[in-house]
Scaffold this motif. Structure first.
Motif, PDB file in Angstrom:
ATOM      1  N   ARG A 263      19.430 -23.383  70.729  1.00 52.29           N
ATOM      2  CA  ARG A 263      20.490 -24.152  70.071  1.00 52.29           C
ATOM      3  C   ARG A 263      21.570 -23.259  69.496  1.00 52.29           C
ATOM      4  O   ARG A 263      22.708 -23.674  69.357  1.00 52.29           O
ATOM      5  CB  ARG A 263      19.910 -25.064  68.992  1.00 52.29           C
ATOM      6  CG  ARG A 263      19.493 -26.398  69.536  1.00 52.29           C
ATOM      7  CD  ARG A 263      18.916 -27.306  68.486  1.00 52.29           C
ATOM      8  NE  ARG A 263      19.912 -27.843  67.579  1.00 52.29           N
ATOM      9  CZ  ARG A 263      19.705 -28.902  66.811  1.00 52.29           C
ATOM     10  NH1 ARG A 263      18.534 -29.526  66.850  1.00 52.29           N
ATOM     11  NH2 ARG A 263      20.635 -29.335  65.997  1.00 52.29           N
ATOM     12  N   GLY A 264      21.207 -22.032  69.179  1.00 52.95           N
ATOM     13  CA  GLY A 264      22.210 -21.106  68.653  1.00 52.95           C
ATOM     14  C   GLY A 264      23.101 -20.548  69.759  1.00 52.95           C
ATOM     15  O   GLY A 264      24.175 -20.020  69.503  1.00 52.95           O
ATOM     16  N   ARG A 265      22.650 -20.667  70.993  1.00 50.12           N
ATOM     17  CA  ARG A 265      23.368 -19.989  72.084  1.00 50.12           C
ATOM     18  C   ARG A 265      24.101 -20.923  73.042  1.00 50.12           C
ATOM     19  O   ARG A 265      25.013 -20.512  73.731  1.00 50.12           O
ATOM     20  CB  ARG A 265      22.374 -19.122  72.872  1.00 50.12           C
ATOM     21  CG  ARG A 265      21.837 -17.966  72.040  1.00 50.12           C
ATOM     22  CD  ARG A 265      21.100 -16.969  72.879  1.00 50.12           C
ATOM     23  NE  ARG A 265      19.734 -17.400  73.141  1.00 50.12           N
ATOM     24  CZ  ARG A 265      19.076 -17.182  74.260  1.00 50.12           C
ATOM     25  NH1 ARG A 265      19.666 -16.567  75.254  1.00 50.12           N
ATOM     26  NH2 ARG A 265      17.824 -17.580  74.398  1.00 50.12           N
ATOM     27  N   TYR A 266      23.633 -22.166  73.111  1.00 51.06           N
ATOM     28  CA  TYR A 266      24.226 -23.096  74.087  1.00 51.06           C
ATOM     29  C   TYR A 266      24.525 -24.438  73.438  1.00 51.06           C
ATOM     30  O   TYR A 266      23.870 -24.828  72.483  1.00 51.06           O
ATOM     31  CB  TYR A 266      23.259 -23.345  75.259  1.00 51.06           C
ATOM     32  CG  TYR A 266      22.859 -22.082  75.961  1.00 51.06           C
ATOM     33  CD1 TYR A 266      23.711 -21.471  76.867  1.00 51.06           C
ATOM     34  CD2 TYR A 266      21.630 -21.495  75.686  1.00 51.06           C
ATOM     35  CE1 TYR A 266      23.359 -20.294  77.489  1.00 51.06           C
ATOM     36  CE2 TYR A 266      21.256 -20.307  76.306  1.00 51.06           C
ATOM     37  CZ  TYR A 266      22.125 -19.719  77.210  1.00 51.06           C
ATOM     38  OH  TYR A 266      21.773 -18.551  77.809  1.00 51.06           O
ATOM     39  N   THR A 267      25.453 -25.169  74.041  1.00 52.06           N
ATOM     40  CA  THR A 267      25.683 -26.541  73.600  1.00 52.06           C
ATOM     41  C   THR A 267      24.619 -27.432  74.256  1.00 52.06           C
ATOM     42  O   THR A 267      23.976 -27.039  75.244  1.00 52.06           O
ATOM     43  CB  THR A 267      27.069 -27.055  74.044  1.00 52.06           C
ATOM     44  OG1 THR A 267      27.088 -27.082  75.474  1.00 52.06           O
ATOM     45  CG2 THR A 267      28.181 -26.161  73.515  1.00 52.06           C
ATOM     46  N   ALA A 268      24.489 -28.643  73.738  1.00 53.85           N
ATOM     47  CA  ALA A 268      23.531 -29.599  74.316  1.00 53.85           C
ATOM     48  C   ALA A 268      23.879 -29.853  75.789  1.00 53.85           C
ATOM     49  O   ALA A 268      23.003 -29.881  76.655  1.00 53.85           O
ATOM     50  CB  ALA A 268      23.555 -30.904  73.523  1.00 53.85           C
ATOM     51  N   GLU A 269      25.165 -29.997  76.071  1.00 53.06           N
ATOM     52  CA  GLU A 269      25.584 -30.285  77.453  1.00 53.06           C
ATOM     53  C   GLU A 269      25.249 -29.114  78.383  1.00 53.06           C
ATOM     54  O   GLU A 269      24.915 -29.309  79.546  1.00 53.06           O
ATOM     55  CB  GLU A 269      27.090 -30.585  77.531  1.00 53.06           C
ATOM     56  CG  GLU A 269      27.487 -31.938  76.968  1.00 53.06           C
ATOM     57  CD  GLU A 269      27.497 -31.962  75.432  1.00 53.06           C
ATOM     58  OE1 GLU A 269      27.519 -30.875  74.810  1.00 53.06           O
ATOM     59  OE2 GLU A 269      27.455 -33.063  74.867  1.00 53.06           O
ATOM     60  N   GLU A 270      25.362 -27.902  77.862  1.00 55.30           N
ATOM     61  CA  GLU A 270      25.020 -26.742  78.704  1.00 55.30           C
ATOM     62  C   GLU A 270      23.535 -26.753  79.046  1.00 55.30           C
ATOM     63  O   GLU A 270      23.136 -26.524  80.190  1.00 55.30           O
ATOM     64  CB  GLU A 270      25.398 -25.435  78.000  1.00 55.30           C
ATOM     65  CG  GLU A 270      26.890 -25.144  78.081  1.00 55.30           C
ATOM     66  CD  GLU A 270      27.320 -23.984  77.182  1.00 55.30           C
ATOM     67  OE1 GLU A 270      28.338 -23.363  77.508  1.00 55.30           O
ATOM     68  OE2 GLU A 270      26.662 -23.711  76.152  1.00 55.30           O
TER      69      GLU A 270
END
Ligand code: GLU
Length: 316
Positions: A263-270
């Protein structure tokens, strides 16, 4: 006609990892693409290993990803309780029905004894129970109970149980030679997953079970329990497991692929887009919302083999 009722049935013994998320995404897409709904049940049977804070976190993670459910978890609903730790009385009733059929018996074998015996192993690494305690006389049982509390098993027939898996295709298992009489209840009184999951899916009106392929070998046991309890089994779809780059199963213990890290590195959509790519639902790992994947969802696109994380897809 209303669509299927699917479910998320996570065990909150740690933070969700990518494999859990992939299954949740597929469960959501499968139900929602046919106008269905999703129930969230928290599988915290082993309450000591599943603190409520983990369950709350898991809800937050699913919602963050856009995997919104219609009923259950802390939102409640008409088929509660949704936490297995609160369902002891409900399981007891079904368990007593099986007992009344004369199919349940006490087992005093220890894990070590079972593994030492030369019985064959099941596909999930357990021993096919050779029926050691099936024929104990009441006197022998009384004698043994003086020194040890037994676990409880249900007798299985020598019969092939077949079903059509929505993802994996036809599957069948002979319960007697494939697993043997299986546990319904542990010696400390905790009900076994196999019983709890059947009772809960039935009482929550679940018509479609989507879960990891590691549970494919449990399904014949569950279909047998549905039959004994006079309940209609749901449809099943077992999705391929997600493996790390070395080909090992992801586990809640390795932090790398847990949502805490991701969660710190990517968005939910990613994250959703990358999972959709790995599971054959789009040709590239482009960001997607779960909603946008609905029109193209088809189980035929989902691979049947384990899925391996590709280098660079999620960082290292
Ligand atoms: N609670 C199980 C898990 O998190 C899933 C059980 C099921 O889907 O039947 O692995």
């Amino acid at each position: 006609m209303s669509g299927p009722t699917g479910r998320f049935a996570p065990s909150p013994s740690g933070r969700l990892h990518l494999g859990n998320l992939a299954c949740s995404l597929l469960a959501w897409l499968s139900a929602k693409s046919r106008g269905g709904r999703i129930v969230l049940r928290i599988e915290d049977l082993d309450a000591a290993r599943c603190p409520r804070a983990y369950a709350d976190q898991l809800e937050e993670d699913l919602a963050w990803l856009g995997l919104v459910w219609d009923e259950g978890g802390s939102h409640g609903g008409p088929h509660g309780p949704y936490y297995q730790s609160e369902c002891g009385e409900i399981y007891t009733k079904s368990y007593q029905k099986l007992e009344a059929m004369g199919l349940v018996y006490p087992c005093f074998c220890s894990r070590a004894q079972l593994h030492a015996a030369s019985a064959p192993h099941t596909s999930d690494g357990n021993v096919v129970y050779p029926g050691t305690c099936r024929g104990l006389t009441p006197e022998q049982v009384a004698e043994k109970r003086r020194v040890k509390a037994p676990a409880w098993r249900v007798m299985v027939p020598d019969e092939e149980i077949a079903f059509e898996d929505l993802c994996m295709g036809p599957h069948s298992e002979n319960l007697l030679t494939g697993c043997g009489d299986f546990y319904l209840r542990r010696a400390d009184g905790v009900f076994a997953y196999q019983l709890a999951v059947v009772v809960d899916d039935a009482r929550m009106g679940v018509t479609e079970v989507v879960r990891g392929a590691d549970l494919l070998s449990s399904t014949a046991r569950q279909i047998y329990l549905y039959r004994l309890l006079g309940l209609t089994p749901p449809a099943f779809a077992h999705c391929p497991l997600l493996l790390d780059q070395e080909g090992r199963r992801l586990s809640k213990r390795d932090g790398d692929q847990s949502l805490e890290n991701l969660r710190g590195r990517y968005t939910a959509e990613e994250i959703v887009g990358k999972l959709a790519y790995l599971y054959g639902l789009q040709p590239e790992p482009a960001p997607r919302t779960p909603q946008s994947l609905l029109p193209g969802f088809d189980w035929a696109k989902v691979p049947k083999q384990d899925v391996r994380l590709q280098p660079g897809l999620f960082g290292s």
